[in-house]
Design a protein around this motif. Structure first.
Motif, PDB file in Angstrom:
ATOM      1  N   GLY B  11       0.821  -1.205   0.000  1.00 16.35           N
ATOM      2  CA  GLY B  11       0.000   0.000   0.000  1.00 16.35           C
ATOM      3  C   GLY B  11       0.856   1.256   0.000  1.00 16.35           C
ATOM      4  O   GLY B  11       2.052   1.208   0.293  1.00 16.35           O
ATOM      5  N   THR B  12       0.242   2.381  -0.323  1.00 17.82           N
ATOM      6  CA  THR B  12       0.997   3.625  -0.377  1.00 17.82           C
ATOM      7  C   THR B  12       1.327   4.107   1.033  1.00 17.82           C
ATOM      8  O   THR B  12       0.626   3.778   1.987  1.00 17.82           O
ATOM      9  CB  THR B  12       0.172   4.710  -1.096  1.00 17.82           C
ATOM     10  N   ALA B 156      -2.646 -11.996   8.100  1.00 19.06           N
ATOM     11  CA  ALA B 156      -1.315 -11.396   8.037  1.00 19.06           C
ATOM     12  C   ALA B 156      -1.118 -10.666   6.722  1.00 19.06           C
ATOM     13  O   ALA B 156      -0.610  -9.539   6.694  1.00 19.06           O
ATOM     14  CB  ALA B 156      -0.242 -12.468   8.218  1.00 19.06           C
ATOM     15  N   PHE B 157      -1.553 -11.277   5.623  1.00 18.96           N
ATOM     16  CA  PHE B 157      -1.372 -10.641   4.319  1.00 18.96           C
ATOM     17  C   PHE B 157      -2.133  -9.325   4.247  1.00 18.96           C
ATOM     18  O   PHE B 157      -1.586  -8.302   3.822  1.00 18.96           O
ATOM     19  CB  PHE B 157      -1.822 -11.580   3.203  1.00 18.96           C
ATOM     20  N   VAL B 158      -3.400  -9.358   4.693  1.00 22.01           N
ATOM     21  CA  VAL B 158      -4.215  -8.147   4.665  1.00 22.01           C
ATOM     22  C   VAL B 158      -3.527  -7.050   5.473  1.00 22.01           C
ATOM     23  O   VAL B 158      -3.484  -5.885   5.077  1.00 22.01           O
ATOM     24  CB  VAL B 158      -5.625  -8.435   5.229  1.00 22.01           C
ATOM     25  N   ASN B 159      -2.928  -7.421   6.612  1.00 26.51           N
ATOM     26  CA  ASN B 159      -2.278  -6.425   7.448  1.00 26.51           C
ATOM     27  C   ASN B 159      -0.970  -5.940   6.863  1.00 26.51           C
ATOM     28  O   ASN B 159      -0.588  -4.791   7.057  1.00 26.51           O
ATOM     29  CB  ASN B 159      -2.059  -6.970   8.857  1.00 26.51           C
ATOM     30  N   LEU B 160      -0.255  -6.812   6.163  1.00 27.15           N
ATOM     31  CA  LEU B 160       0.977  -6.374   5.520  1.00 27.15           C
ATOM     32  C   LEU B 160       0.653  -5.362   4.422  1.00 27.15           C
ATOM     33  O   LEU B 160       1.380  -4.398   4.215  1.00 27.15           O
ATOM     34  CB  LEU B 160       1.714  -7.562   4.915  1.00 27.15           C
ATOM     35  N   ARG B 161      -0.426  -5.592   3.712  1.00 19.14           N
ATOM     36  CA  ARG B 161      -0.860  -4.636   2.700  1.00 19.14           C
ATOM     37  C   ARG B 161      -1.294  -3.339   3.363  1.00 19.14           C
ATOM     38  O   ARG B 161      -1.301  -2.284   2.744  1.00 19.14           O
ATOM     39  CB  ARG B 161      -2.028  -5.185   1.896  1.00 19.14           C
TER      40      ARG B 161
END
Lengths: 634, 634
Positions: B11-12, B156-161
């Motif tokens: 994400g930005t 975890a992936f959603v949070n890394l993004r």
């Protein structure tokens, strides 16, 4: 000291010639190269019987004929690979044989099939081993996946450290497994004969409560059982790849070893089928808490659940785990072969240090763990994916041998051609049966993964070709427009690391810029005072150019973007000069201290390289933190 | 382009002030800060009932009194945290309150307890969610651990993004969960009253076949059930930490939100206990395939297994997964607080980019995955470790508040002191009960982990102090012994990257060495010819110093060691000059091309920094591979 980290974690480096040190004979060769093949006896018959489960006791009658076909196929493979051994004494893996004789694309196909096969071998070996363990210790049943992952982690760790296998570590479990299982089979056959074909089990085993009419015997179910049983043949090709490991005469010894392995495997498969049939042992549902593996039921039926049972199961468990271990040697080795031909990243290729195997081992571990998690650590669910890779490689290798004889023999090798041709056709037929019979259950995954691998190989090769072309330089060194570099020193505070960076900057150029990213007004004001006394003063006294402290304000506490912007402006204002950025780095005494520092340095370097252009160069100036208090390091 | 990799993956970047953008009221605050607390209703009563299982139907009679004690404790916590909110409107997390009032050591203890609590919250939330899922879809029972790890990976992936949670994403599941469950409870109570206390379940539920005399009712079993039930209170502290997120009047709104959360949670807990007792619903063994969670049995008993059942279970599953998600926000935030005080690596501290949370998220994921694997994804086995961290933090926070009132009030705050003191004592007593009752089942692990964390914190602080002391520089810039650096250019072949490296070397110094590690005689001979024509020729023509190609033979194909040795000799022969090593690096257009190159460069840099000393400096000279074919990049 820093050096010891890698040594401690991964063992001391090995010289290339070390590989040649240990040559083995037949007796040591059987465990070294046959472990994988022999251990297949622990899951092959079981997976065939699991398919026959819906037929009830009637299904047991078909295990004989199915085993007979598998044994015939095994015999064909034996004669076929015997010839590969004599034709490729330097090592005739499927990738090599297919590449040389059928062309690189077929070689890559064989390579992709084998890589997948190695991953599955790890998953199946560990899952089957845990299946044996759970049979012996039913309390572990709820933890199947956990135990699988634990063992995988252990095997991976041992391999990352580097195993200097003494041969003995392989020989003891292999011979323990073979001998105990043979003893069980002999006793079982003996009891069967004495009881006129109706032996009474010492320990009763669970019988699935299925009505015998639950399914009709169709060709379909028999083909599926055969397809599952074919997993018993995986690993037979290993000897052909390891001929160079034998003492002279290498070819003779390798052939003898192959013969011995095939003979033992054949006897085990036939014996298991016979005794299981005589005792009426059928597979049990691996999901039910009363699950027991075929071998566990067989051993306890023949010999009871005494100490001998646990020794034999121990042999089964260790052989299966070690068989997973062989993939850890083969996978990186094959990756290296493929990387040498530019089809995989060169990182796989370097053999200078044990450490480089890390990459292959990590990838193998990751993929196997994924497979185990997706399939819950249950052997039976992994089987449909297995064997396809092995049989595709078998077929391509044998087909390659046919071409080999045709090219090199001018008709003299008709006999050889016939045998390898027979092998190719037999394994191709088996491959088609496996694919069709197992397609819906998971084989379709294989038909996606193998071509995907090949595609990646080809893409990698194309990219290497492109980069080689772009960095090609067929002209003399360009010495025009040489300018002194502008050196930028980012300053956080006035400390020894800044001093060292500044000294190096002054040693390489007279144009030095010091930049501070201001996130805190107080810190900035403090630094300005220090800078005037500690830096500008001495520079003036030494008669050098002044280096004013340039402060870039960053109200949002960002560090990288303001700095990157500063560099961009500098580039625009100085279109001809190279720009060098000094990044001070703290080097710690102990590896575990590394995470405490350098994150900022690492990010800065990455940001500079990603946003920079060819004029920006990054200079890492290390500062070594001394191990003892008091004195600073040199 | 390279920049997009991090943006695409993570994400930005977010500016620091963005955090202040979204202020919430009570209605939005309940899901945002109450999710964790409310979701506890899904596993708290269940874990208490599981302990009472051996008592058979008789055990159900004790769920009422146990719930009453838990509700009383919850009420005390409410009044206690109400005061924390008004005293720390800027955010009164346990770490802050304990550090400021009891001293840093107690703060670290609270911090360690909370970090462990966050890890357990992830594991328990996901395990309980999967428990609900498995109750609805029994076919998933054999895959419990697999599904747990899958969900963990997803979260975890959603949070890394980076989740820019709209509030809505939290509000819908939270209110769905609350409303559907309240409806079920109201109908259940209604039916109970209509049937004079003996309602008939719509859908029958499994009843464990235990003889009621299997165990005697002892104080011990009741204490253990209470200790397990206390997990229902975890998460209540969240509001006190997030006061700054509320619209003005922030303190009033936060207090209202806390009140609403505690009220809803209390009603849910009391309702579940009452209806479960009325219907005679007992816990089932999570290992058995007929396992169903208490909530699942309760919903299907009251309303049947219709569409409403699946909606309610869907609410339970999503609330539990989101509750795991809240730990992913809290864990890195607490790590940052602790790192700011030098007790954790500074890498946790930097908030310039979303990316820096990666570290916290990765560590949290790793630890949760380990817990899930070790405990097989079964909520019931994780519970004994849970709640201890939360109650330790509760106690320290309330005790800190007592000191706070004492210090700031000069006796004016006796009432406040009493309430917080009552809270501290109540939670301390509960903590001791949990510790004793759960010690053998797993609480002992907590008593090792929390002090170990504190020890690590202290060690990290000591080390930072040591390094700061060692790099301190209270003297002016040393300008003595300034020498031109010797620049070493390692040469693999003559290409544009070598040319660029050589050009930069010549721009910064007149003393340049070119070194080739010879692993292949043919390549070396080739390079020598190229070197003479393409490098030495132009240098001579330009009137510059000659740069001969120095070849270091490496028969074993090692690359690093011979080069490191070469540098050592160079250092010995030039004791005063700094030595700079040029490492050419290929920078790829696409991030996925990175693994194809630079491995050698990365290893070389690492080897140089590890084996070098302060005189050796590493210079990365980038070469950008252009995205299109044909033209080379600038």
């Amino acid at each position: 000291m820093p050096r010891s980290l890698t040594d401690w974690l991964f063992g001391t480096p090995l010289a290339s010639q070390d590989e040649e040190d240990q040559k083995v004979g037949v007796f040591a060769g059987i465990p070294m190269l046959g472990l994988d093949a022999l251990s297949s006896a622990a899951y092959g018959p079981e997976s065939a019987l699991t398919i026959l489960l819906p037929l009830g006791m009637m299904g047991l009658n078909y295990i004989g004929p199915i085993s007979a076909v598998i044994l015939a196929l095994l015999l064909v493979l034996y004669f076929s690979y015997r010839q590969t051994i004599s034709a490729y004494p330097g090592g005739g893996g499927s990738y090599t044989v297919a590449s040389e004789n059928l062309g690189p694309k077929f070689g890559l196909l064989a390579g992709a099939a084998l890589l997948l096969d190695y991953v599955l071998n790890v998953a199946v070996g560990i899952a089957a081993g845990v299946g044996a363990l759970v049979s012996a210790v039913p309390a572990l049943h709820p933890h199947i996946l956990g135990v699988c992952l634990l063992i995988l982690g252990l095997v991976a760790f041992v391999n990352l450290r580097g195993t200097r296998e003494s041969g003995l570590a392989f020989a003891i479990p292999t011979y323990l497994f073979t001998v105990t299982l043979l003893v069980v089979l002999v006793i079982g056959i003996w009891k069967t004969i004495l009881s006129h074909g109706h032996p009474i089990p010492v320990t009763p085993f669970p019988t699935p409560s299925l009505s015998p009419s639950a399914a009709t015997v169709g060709m379909w179910i028999l083909l599926r059982a055969f397809a599952s049983g074919c997993t018993a043949m995986t690993g037979v090709e290993a000897v052909s790849n390891g001929v160079s490991a034998f003492t002279a005469p290498a070819v003779r010894n390798a052939q003898k070893t192959l013969g011995a392995i095939v003979a033992i495997l054949g006897v085990l498969l036939a014996g298991i089928a016979y005794v299981a049939h005589a005792y009426g042992i059928m597979a049990t549902d691996p999901d039910s808490p009363s699950y027991q593996s075929i071998l566990s039921m067989l051993i306890s039926a023949v010999c009871g659940r005494g100490i001998f049972y646990y020794i034999t199961i121990g042999g089964v468990l260790s052989v299966l785990c070690l068989s997973a271990n062989t993939s850890f040697a083969d996978f990186p080795r094959l990756c290296r072969l493929i990387a040498r031909d530019d089809y995989l990243p060169h990182a796989f290729e370097n053999r200078g240090r044990r450490l480089v195997y890390t990459l292959g081992i990590s990838i193998l571990t990751l993929f196997s763990a994924l497979l185990l998690i997706v399939f819950g650590g249950i052997t039976d669910r992994l089987i449909p994916l297995f064997a396809i890779g092995a049989f595709l490689a078998f077929t391509l290798s044998q087909a390659g041998m046919v071409i080999h004889w045709k090219r090199n023999g001018e008709g003299r090798h008709r006999g050889h051609m016939f045998i390898n041709g027979l092998g190719a056709i037999a394994t191709a037929v088996a491959l088609v049966i496996i694919l069709v019979a197992k397609f819906a259950e998971g084989a379709w995954i294989t038909t996606l993964i193998v071509p995907a691998f090949v595609l990646v190989f080809l893409k990698v090769r194309t990219h290497y070709g492109y980069v080689a072309n772009e960095t090609k330089c067929a002209r003399p060194l360009d010495l025009s427009a040489m300018h002194e570099p502008i050196v930028v020193v980012p300053v956080k505070c006035w400390d020894t690391t800044t001093e060292k960076g500044l000294r190096f900057a002054l040693q390489m150029s007279s144009q030095v810029h010091a930049v501070h990213i201001g996130t805190d007004a107080e810190i900035t004001a403090n630094l300005r005072t220090n800078w005037d006394t500690y830096v500008r003063g001495p520079l003036k006294a030494d008669g050098r150019n002044d280096i004013p402290l340039e402060v870039v304000e960053s109200p949002y506490r960002r560090l990288f973007n303001p700095f990157i912007n500063y560099i961009s402006v500098l580039k625009r204002n100085n279109p001809d000069q190279p720009i060098a950025v000094i990044v001070p780095e703290l080097i710690e005494t102990h590896w575990y201290q590394y995470p405490l520092h350098n994150q900022r340095a690492a990010w800065l370097k990455a940001a500079l390289l990603l946003h920079g252009d060819r004029r920006v160069v990054v200079i890492s100036v290390p500062w070594y933190v001394s191990p003892d208090t008091g004195t600073s390091g040199k």
